[in-house]
Design an enzyme around this catalytic site. Structure first.
Site, PDB file in Angstrom:
ATOM      1  NE  ARG A 110      38.546  17.460  21.145  1.00  0.00           N
ATOM      2  CZ  ARG A 110      38.119  16.641  20.195  1.00  0.00           C
ATOM      3  NH1 ARG A 110      38.178  17.031  18.932  1.00  0.00           N
ATOM      4  NH2 ARG A 110      37.650  15.464  20.497  1.00  0.00           N
ATOM      5  CE  LYS A 132      38.608  34.838  36.384  1.00  0.00           C
ATOM      6  NZ  LYS A 132      38.293  35.332  37.739  1.00  0.00           N
ATOM      7  CD  GLU A 174      32.656  44.291  38.787  1.00  0.00           C
ATOM      8  OE1 GLU A 174      33.863  44.554  38.937  1.00  0.00           O
ATOM      9  OE2 GLU A 174      32.129  43.272  39.284  1.00  0.00           O
ATOM     10  CE  LYS A 213      38.850  41.356  33.757  1.00  0.00           C
ATOM     11  NZ  LYS A 213      37.528  40.811  33.941  1.00  0.00           N
ATOM     12  CD  GLU A 223      41.075  34.766  40.110  1.00  0.00           C
ATOM     13  OE1 GLU A 223      40.384  35.142  39.137  1.00  0.00           O
ATOM     14  OE2 GLU A 223      40.613  34.572  41.232  1.00  0.00           O
ATOM     15  NE  ARG A 227      41.181  37.309  35.406  1.00  0.00           N
ATOM     16  CZ  ARG A 227      40.852  37.025  34.162  1.00  0.00           C
ATOM     17  NH1 ARG A 227      41.732  36.441  33.373  1.00  0.00           N
ATOM     18  NH2 ARG A 227      39.652  37.295  33.696  1.00  0.00           N
ATOM     19  CG  ASN A 231      37.644  38.233  42.564  1.00  0.00           C
ATOM     20  OD1 ASN A 231      36.701  38.334  41.781  1.00  0.00           O
ATOM     21  ND2 ASN A 231      38.597  37.328  42.421  1.00  0.00           N
ATOM     22  CG  HIS A 234      33.824  40.992  43.385  1.00  0.00           C
ATOM     23  ND1 HIS A 234      34.352  42.256  43.212  1.00  0.00           N
ATOM     24  CD2 HIS A 234      33.150  40.708  42.241  1.00  0.00           C
ATOM     25  CE1 HIS A 234      34.021  42.701  42.006  1.00  0.00           C
ATOM     26  NE2 HIS A 234      33.296  41.793  41.401  1.00  0.00           N
ATOM     27  CG  HIS A 238      30.810  36.768  44.970  1.00  0.00           C
ATOM     28  ND1 HIS A 238      32.141  36.510  44.750  1.00  0.00           N
ATOM     29  CD2 HIS A 238      30.341  37.298  43.810  1.00  0.00           C
ATOM     30  CE1 HIS A 238      32.457  36.867  43.507  1.00  0.00           C
ATOM     31  NE2 HIS A 238      31.391  37.352  42.929  1.00  0.00           N
ATOM     32  CG  HIS A 250      27.925  41.703  40.193  1.00  0.00           C
ATOM     33  ND1 HIS A 250      28.333  40.760  41.113  1.00  0.00           N
ATOM     34  CD2 HIS A 250      29.055  42.198  39.620  1.00  0.00           C
ATOM     35  CE1 HIS A 250      29.651  40.683  41.105  1.00  0.00           C
ATOM     36  NE2 HIS A 250      30.121  41.545  40.201  1.00  0.00           N
TER      37      HIS A 250
HETATM   38  N1  GLY Z   1      35.880  39.429  36.942  1.00  0.00           N
HETATM   39  C1  GLY Z   1      37.112  39.114  37.498  1.00  0.00           C
HETATM   40  C2  GLY Z   1      38.094  38.562  36.507  1.00  0.00           C
HETATM   41  O1  GLY Z   1      37.877  38.652  35.322  1.00  0.00           O
HETATM   42  O2  GLY Z   1      39.097  38.034  36.899  1.00  0.00           O
END
Ligand code: GLY
Length: 346
Positions: A110, A132, A174, A213, A223, A227, A231, A234, A238, A250
């Site tokens: 956990r 993430k 990026e 970031k 998000e 956040r 994107n 993106h 995508h 990417h």
């Molecule tokens: N790669 C986008 C984020 O970390 O929110």
């Protein structure tokens, strides 16, 4: 060495950026950690010494390895080695490794602490920062995952010199994004004298991207709003990646997506031609593509963009404008189609 703080209260952490950052592993491991499970791939080839008892757990290469099977395999191997909640996982590699090992760390017992040693430019400016984690399933990318903030991130710029050129270029895609999220001239604030990301040496440029970031993540960890701005570029990226038959990494797809987003914003009278030209100049300045790949099909790309999981109402894009970059929902299909056609899509 440059230290950037991700200010998330008790889940906050430092990101160390610079030549040889990987050698700072012992000092960033959480206090009391006795053992470390180092997760990496054979192809990464970046040895690390956590300074405590450790074992290396290799995972396969490629996006296909970012799956539940790998997570289960890692967790079972951690268990057989006897990894406890007082120990730590150290993920050494690019986004595939930090996403997968980060998710394994989030669910094993956990949750055990994880430190990311990001060895790709893309990992350093994006994937390893912000918590993430997750894996792909046949139904979609990153569909299973968790927010699990690392205990620290090490961005060793020394190892970037050994990256395959196209992998490095992908990270530049990026990086290019951050030029429009606060990384343009004026980055240094009122005393910055018009300094932008493009004026900075690599270490400082990586750190500046991490700082942007970190600021976004600190304001919207899960998000629910801001956040989503990360994107930028993106939505089309995508779609190009999901289509699967364009030979694009990417970051290359993001670069095209940034120029597309600028052109779309211009058609919607949110920005002028000069701003579009600036997007193109930034992207081309990195040696990235600014045009759609040959054979791009507007209908297919529109359908894929309509399925984007960030879409809230109709076609949704992150678009530049007078107030800066923001999420814009319900964008007219006709304008999107016209923009794709103007960029050469059939
Ligand atoms: N790669 C986008 C984020 O970390 O929110």
């Amino acid at each position: 060495m440059i230290t950037v703080k991700v200010d998330l209260g008790e889940r906050g952490y430092d990101v160390l950026v610079g030549h040889g950052a990987r050698h700072r592993l012992l000092e960033v491991l959480p206090v009391g950690v006795k053992r470390a499970a180092v997760v990496t791939q054979e192809s990464v080839g970046v040895p690390v010494d956590p300074g405590v008892e450790h074992q290396t757990f290799l995972m396969d290469d490629g996006e296909e390895a970012k799956c539940m099977e790998t997570v289960e395999d890692l967790c079972r191997r951690f268990a057989r080695w006897g990894l406890t909640r007082r120990d730590a996982v150290v993920a050494v590699g690019g986004g595939v490794v930090t996403d997968t090992a980060g998710f394994a760390a989030a669910v094993y017992h956990r949750g055990v602490p994880v430190v990311h040693v990001a060895t790709t430019l893309l990992g350093q400016v994006d994937a390893a920062i912000g918590g993430k984690t997750g894996v792909n399933v046949p139904e979609g990318k990153n569909l299973i995952g968790a927010f699990w903030q690392p205990a620290a991130v090490l961005c060793d710029t020394e190892v970037l010199s050994t990256l395959p050129p196209r992998e490095y270029l992908s990270g530049c895609g990026e990086m290019a994004k951050y030029h429009f999220l606060g990384g343009g001239s004026g980055l240094g604030g009122s005393s910055g004298g018009g300094v932008g990301l493009e004026d900075l040496p690599l270490d400082e440029r990586v750190a500046a991207c991490v700082r942007i970031k970190a600021d976004v993540v600190a304001s919207d960890e899960r998000e629910s709003g801001r956040r989503a701005l990360l994107n930028y570029g993106h939505t089309l990226a995508h779609a190009l990646e999901t289509a699967g038959h364009y030979d694009l990494r990417h970051g290359e797809a993001v670069a095209i997506g940034l120029v597309f987003a600028a052109r779309l914003a211009c058609r919607m009278e949110r920005v002028d031609e000069e701003r579009v030209a600036y997007h193109e100049a930034v992207v081309r300045g990195y040696g990235l593509p600014a045009e759609l790949p040959s054979g791009a099909e507007a209908q297919l790309l529109m359908a894929l963009m309509g399925r984007d999981k960030k879409a809230v109402a109709g076609l949704t894009f992150v678009l530049d404008g007078l107030r800066g970059v923001e999420v814009v929902a319900g964008v007219s299909e006709a304008v999107v189609r016209d923009t794709l056609h103007a960029m050469g899509a059939a």
